[in-house]
Write an enzyme that holds these catalytic residues in place. Structure first.
Site, PDB file in Angstrom:
ATOM      1  N   LYS A 192       0.526  -1.399   0.425  1.00  0.00           N
ATOM      2  CA  LYS A 192       0.127   0.403  -0.310  1.00  0.00           C
ATOM      3  C   LYS A 192       0.933   1.353   0.414  1.00  0.00           C
ATOM      4  O   LYS A 192       1.209   1.791   1.242  1.00  0.00           O
ATOM      5  CB  LYS A 192      -0.939   0.194   1.196  1.00  0.00           C
ATOM      6  CG  LYS A 192      -1.732   1.622   1.211  1.00  0.00           C
ATOM      7  CD  LYS A 192      -2.605   1.111   2.838  1.00  0.00           C
ATOM      8  CE  LYS A 192      -3.151   2.998   2.659  1.00  0.00           C
ATOM      9  NZ  LYS A 192      -3.638   2.922   4.055  1.00  0.00           N
ATOM     10  N   GLY A 239      -7.829   9.064   9.033  1.00  0.00           N
ATOM     11  CA  GLY A 239      -8.401   9.118  10.640  1.00  0.00           C
ATOM     12  C   GLY A 239      -9.491  10.293  11.173  1.00  0.00           C
ATOM     13  O   GLY A 239      -9.435  10.704  12.170  1.00  0.00           O
ATOM     14  N   ALA A 281      -9.400   5.552   4.005  1.00  0.00           N
ATOM     15  CA  ALA A 281      -8.655   6.565   4.469  1.00  0.00           C
ATOM     16  C   ALA A 281     -10.160   7.190   4.692  1.00  0.00           C
ATOM     17  O   ALA A 281     -10.881   7.691   3.813  1.00  0.00           O
ATOM     18  CB  ALA A 281      -7.515   7.902   4.474  1.00  0.00           C
ATOM     19  N   GLY A 282      -9.928   8.260   5.656  1.00  0.00           N
ATOM     20  CA  GLY A 282     -11.418   8.411   5.759  1.00  0.00           C
ATOM     21  C   GLY A 282     -13.114   8.056   6.793  1.00  0.00           C
ATOM     22  O   GLY A 282     -14.089   8.577   6.820  1.00  0.00           O
ATOM     23  N   ASN A 311      -9.673   1.283   9.513  1.00  0.00           N
ATOM     24  CA  ASN A 311      -9.061   1.281  11.293  1.00  0.00           C
ATOM     25  C   ASN A 311      -8.948   2.211  12.221  1.00  0.00           C
ATOM     26  O   ASN A 311      -9.689   1.215  12.593  1.00  0.00           O
ATOM     27  CB  ASN A 311      -7.274   1.746  10.022  1.00  0.00           C
ATOM     28  CG  ASN A 311      -6.725   1.035  11.648  1.00  0.00           C
ATOM     29  OD1 ASN A 311      -4.936   1.007  11.180  1.00  0.00           O
ATOM     30  ND2 ASN A 311      -7.282   0.793  12.902  1.00  0.00           N
ATOM     31  N   THR A 312      -9.035   3.424  12.243  1.00  0.00           N
ATOM     32  CA  THR A 312      -9.224   4.225  13.260  1.00  0.00           C
ATOM     33  C   THR A 312     -11.201   4.135  14.067  1.00  0.00           C
ATOM     34  O   THR A 312     -11.273   3.798  14.887  1.00  0.00           O
ATOM     35  CB  THR A 312      -8.952   5.548  13.318  1.00  0.00           C
ATOM     36  OG1 THR A 312      -7.461   6.139  12.280  1.00  0.00           O
ATOM     37  CG2 THR A 312      -9.372   6.596  13.733  1.00  0.00           C
TER      38      THR A 312
END
Lengths: 256, 65
Positions: free
Chosen positions: A95, A156, A183-184, A205-206
């Site tokens: 990635k 994040g 992301a996001g 993830n987050t």
């Protein structure tokens, strides 16, 4: 959809950072039924050997790993990190992140294209973390990428899909290219929305790691991704501006 | 020999990168190495001579997003 010839068991890609404990991370990966987990590289201290313990943990999970080049701001750093990751994780998947701006962690798309060209020529299977820009997407594909990973919102931030129009345009322009929203994403409805747009996977993830109950949230994302993918296959109705009664008016008694 | 390992000043006796990895107790560990910003594959560590002032990076698997 295949990613460099590999069919994933699930379109949910899960990051492994920021969990309260290794045990919760392992439980979350299982609850998410993640098709891929993302990993990284950091300095190993001779005394602590934290990396060796983490390596054992991910081996036991038996989920394909996608190493990232997170935190790299130059082409050289990203390419060197990719080489180290290939040796450590024994995979040619990477990635690719080349960060261009600190506040938004927006990709440096110029460096990204250059790094992608170098790495694909060296046999890497590059998953580029990019924006929804169509021209950049064209250049990444020309550089040898066979997957694109546009952001939904800054890493994040949990803001969801900031530019639905742009993501939809990307999907329409590249119907045969595997697309991943990376992301996001903050809540499962964002992930469902990405899948409803016809995206092939989402990377989270987050949103899982920082939830009050990461394991329950992992399960929620798994359900959302499945629902969104099924909805896309089912061909959603066309949106319209005016109301249209769903109950037939024919046969309605005159009561006024 | 005075070198930097992961940005930490160290005095080491190892003459090669492979020996340094060994000296640091990381022999057989799941790691990758770079010297002065360039990747050095495991297969080349025993051929790479340690020199004064070298900047060596040793990385291992870590959580990531």
């Amino acid at each position: 959809m295949k990613f460099y010839g590999t069919t994933l068991s699930s379109p949910l890609m899960l990051g492994t950072a920021q969990y309260p404990s290794p045990e919760i991370l392992a439980s979350a990966v299982k609850a998410a039924q993640a098709g891929v987990i993302t990993v990284s590289l950091r300095r190993e201290s001779a005394g602590q050997k934290a990396g060796q313990a983490f390596w054992s943990l991910i081996r036991e999970l038996e989920v394909p790993v996608l190493p990232n080049t997170a935190g790299c701001h130059t082409v050289k750093e990203a390419v060197t990190t990719a080489h180290m990751a290939r040796e450590v994780f024994e995979t040619d998947w990477v990635k690719l992140e080349v960060i261009g701006e600190a506040d938004t962690l927006q990709p440096d798309v110029f460096g990204l294209v250059e790094a992608a060209r170098i790495l694909t020529s060296e046999g890497f299977k590059v998953f580029p973390y990019t924006t929804e820009d169509l021209v950049v997407a064209e250049k990444l594909l020309a550089a040898g990428c066979e997957v694109l990973m546009p952001w939904g919102a800054p890493i994040g931030s949990g803001k969801g899909l900031n530019n639905v129009f742009g993501l939809r345009a990307l999907r329409a322009h590249f119907p045969d290219v595997p697309l991943v929203v990376d992301a996001g994403i903050g809540v499962p409805s964002h992930a469902a929305q990405a899948m409803e747009l016809g995206y092939d996977a989402v990377l989270i993830n987050t949103a899982v790691a920082k939830a009050g109950d990461p394991v329950a949230m992992a399960r929620a994302f798994s359900l959302a991704v499945e629902a969104g993918a099924l909805a896309y296959q089912a061909d959603p109705m066309a949106e319209r501006d005016m109301a249209a009664p769903s109950t037939p008016l024919l046969g309605k008694p005159v009561l006024a | 020999m005075n070198i930097l390992v992961n940005d930490e000043a160290r005095e080491v006796s190892a003459s090669t990168l492979a020996a340094l990895v060994d000296e640091l107790g990381l022999k057989g560990a799941r790691i990758a190495t770079a010297v002065d910003g360039d990747f050095v594959p495991a297969s080349r560590r025993s051929h790479l001579a340690i020199a004064e002032g070298m900047k060596i990076e040793i990385v291992a698997p870590m959580q990531g997003g």
